[in-house]
Design a protein around this motif. Structure first.
Motif, short mmCIF file in Angstrom:
data_model
loop_
_atom_site.label_atom_id
_atom_site.label_comp_id
_atom_site.label_asym_id
_atom_site.label_seq_id
_atom_site.Cartn_x
_atom_site.Cartn_y
_atom_site.Cartn_z
N PHE A 137 -40.97 66.52 24.42
CA PHE A 137 -41.91 65.47 24.04
C PHE A 137 -43.14 66.08 23.36
O PHE A 137 -43.54 65.64 22.27
N LEU A 138 -43.73 67.08 23.99
CA LEU A 138 -44.93 67.70 23.41
C LEU A 138 -44.60 68.45 22.12
O LEU A 138 -45.40 68.45 21.18
N ASP A 139 -43.41 69.08 22.04
CA ASP A 139 -42.97 69.69 20.78
C ASP A 139 -42.91 68.64 19.68
O ASP A 139 -43.30 68.88 18.54
N THR A 140 -42.38 67.48 20.01
CA THR A 140 -42.24 66.40 19.02
C THR A 140 -43.60 65.99 18.48
O THR A 140 -43.77 65.87 17.26
N VAL A 141 -44.56 65.80 19.36
CA VAL A 141 -45.92 65.44 18.92
C VAL A 141 -46.45 66.52 17.98
O VAL A 141 -46.95 66.23 16.89
N ARG A 142 -46.34 67.78 18.39
CA ARG A 142 -46.83 68.90 17.55
C ARG A 142 -46.09 68.99 16.22
O ARG A 142 -46.71 69.16 15.18
N ASN A 143 -44.76 68.85 16.25
CA ASN A 143 -43.97 68.99 15.02
C ASN A 143 -44.25 67.86 14.03
O ASN A 143 -44.31 68.09 12.82
N LEU A 144 -44.41 66.66 14.52
CA LEU A 144 -44.73 65.54 13.63
C LEU A 144 -46.12 65.72 13.02
O LEU A 144 -46.31 65.54 11.81
N ARG A 145 -47.08 66.08 13.86
CA ARG A 145 -48.44 66.30 13.35
C ARG A 145 -48.49 67.46 12.36
O ARG A 145 -49.20 67.39 11.35
N ALA A 146 -47.75 68.53 12.64
CA ALA A 146 -47.72 69.69 11.74
C ALA A 146 -47.15 69.33 10.37
O ALA A 146 -47.51 69.93 9.36
N ALA A 147 -46.30 68.31 10.34
CA ALA A 147 -45.73 67.84 9.07
C ALA A 147 -46.66 66.89 8.33
O ALA A 147 -46.33 66.42 7.25
N GLY A 148 -47.82 66.60 8.93
CA GLY A 148 -48.78 65.71 8.29
C GLY A 148 -48.61 64.25 8.66
O GLY A 148 -49.17 63.38 8.00
N LEU A 149 -47.85 63.98 9.71
CA LEU A 149 -47.65 62.61 10.16
C LEU A 149 -48.63 62.27 11.27
O LEU A 149 -48.82 63.06 12.19
N GLY A 150 -49.22 61.09 11.17
CA GLY A 150 -50.05 60.62 12.25
C GLY A 150 -49.19 60.13 13.39
O GLY A 150 -48.09 59.61 13.18
N VAL A 151 -49.67 60.33 14.60
CA VAL A 151 -48.97 59.92 15.81
C VAL A 151 -49.99 59.29 16.74
O VAL A 151 -51.11 59.77 16.86
N SER A 152 -49.61 58.21 17.37
CA SER A 152 -50.45 57.66 18.44
C SER A 152 -49.53 57.10 19.50
O SER A 152 -48.32 56.97 19.29
#
Length: 179
Positions: A137-152
Motif C-alpha cells: 500500500f505504501l509503495d503504491t502511494v510512493r510510486n504513484l506520487r513519484a510518477a507525478g500523480l496526485g493521490v488522496s
C-alpha cells in the motif's frame, strides 16, 4: 468513448457548516486548504472509474503504452484540464497477498504510463488498496506520487489520508479528496 458532460461549480461558502447542511470533515479540510476565490473558476475534468490492469490490460499498457489501452479515449483526455480515476489495486512488487477472492497488483511501471495518458490524480480509497498489505500500500502511494500523480484518501496514517491533493491547473487551485 462514452462522454457525458456535467457542469459543477465549486464555491466556498462563507457560512457555518450547519447552515450549509454539510457536516463532513472533508468540507472543513477543503475550506481550510482552498479559501474562497472570486469570481468562480472553471476547469474541465475527465473522469474514469475503476482502473484494473490485470487480465491482459496491464501487459498491453506496458508493451503498447496508453494508446493500446485507452485508444480513442485519449482524445477526450487531451481536451480536459485534468484526468482523474480510481486506481483499483497496488503498484508494487512487494507484499503478501491478503486472503480474499480478488487481489490486484500491477508493476510500478504502470504509474508513469497513466501520467503519460494525462492522468493527474487517482483515488486509492477502494477495496483493493490493501490487497498485498501495508508495505505494498505504501509503495503504491510512493510510486504513484513519484510518477507525478496526485493521490488522496491514502497515506501513512489517517491524518495524511485526509489531506486533499492540491491541483493548480487551469481554473485552479482545486482540491481533490476521496473517502
Amino acid at each position: 468513448p462514452l462522454v457525458r458532460t456535467l457542469r459543477v461549480q465549486a464555491v466556498a461558502a462563507n457560512r457555518p457548516l450547519a447552515a450549509a447542511g454539510e457536516g463532513d470533515r472533508a468540507v472543513d479540510l477543503l475550506r481550510a486548504a482552498f479559501p474562497a476565490a472570486e469570481p468562480p473558476r472553471w476547469a474541465t475534468v475527465a473522469a474514469v472509474g475503476d482502473m484494473i490492469f490485470q487480465r491482459g490490460s496491464g501487459d498491453l499498457l506496458l508493451s503498447g503504452g496508453p494508446e493500446a489501452v485507452f485508444g480513442d479515449t485519449l482524445s477526450v483526455f487531451s481536451q480536459a484540464d485534468a484526468v482523474i480515476g480510481n486506481f483499483e489495486g497496488t503498484a508494487t512488487s512487494r507484499g503478501e497477498r491478503t486472503v480474499k477472492t480478488y487481489n490486484f497488483r500491477f508493476p510500478p511501471a504502470v504509474a508513469p504510463l497513466l501520467r503519460r495518458a494525462g492522468f493527474v490524480w487517482v483515488s486509492l480509497t477502494n477495496n483493493h488498496a490493501w490487497d498485498y498489505g501495508s508495505d505494498a500500500f505504501l509503495d503504491t502511494v510512493r510510486n504513484l506520487r513519484a510518477a507525478g500523480l496526485g493521490v488522496s484518501g491514502a497515506g501513512s496514517n489517517v491524518e495524511a489520508a485526509r489531506i486533499p491533493w492540491a491541483w493548480g491547473g487551469p481554473g485552479g487551485p482545486f482540491g481533490w479528496c476521496s473517502f
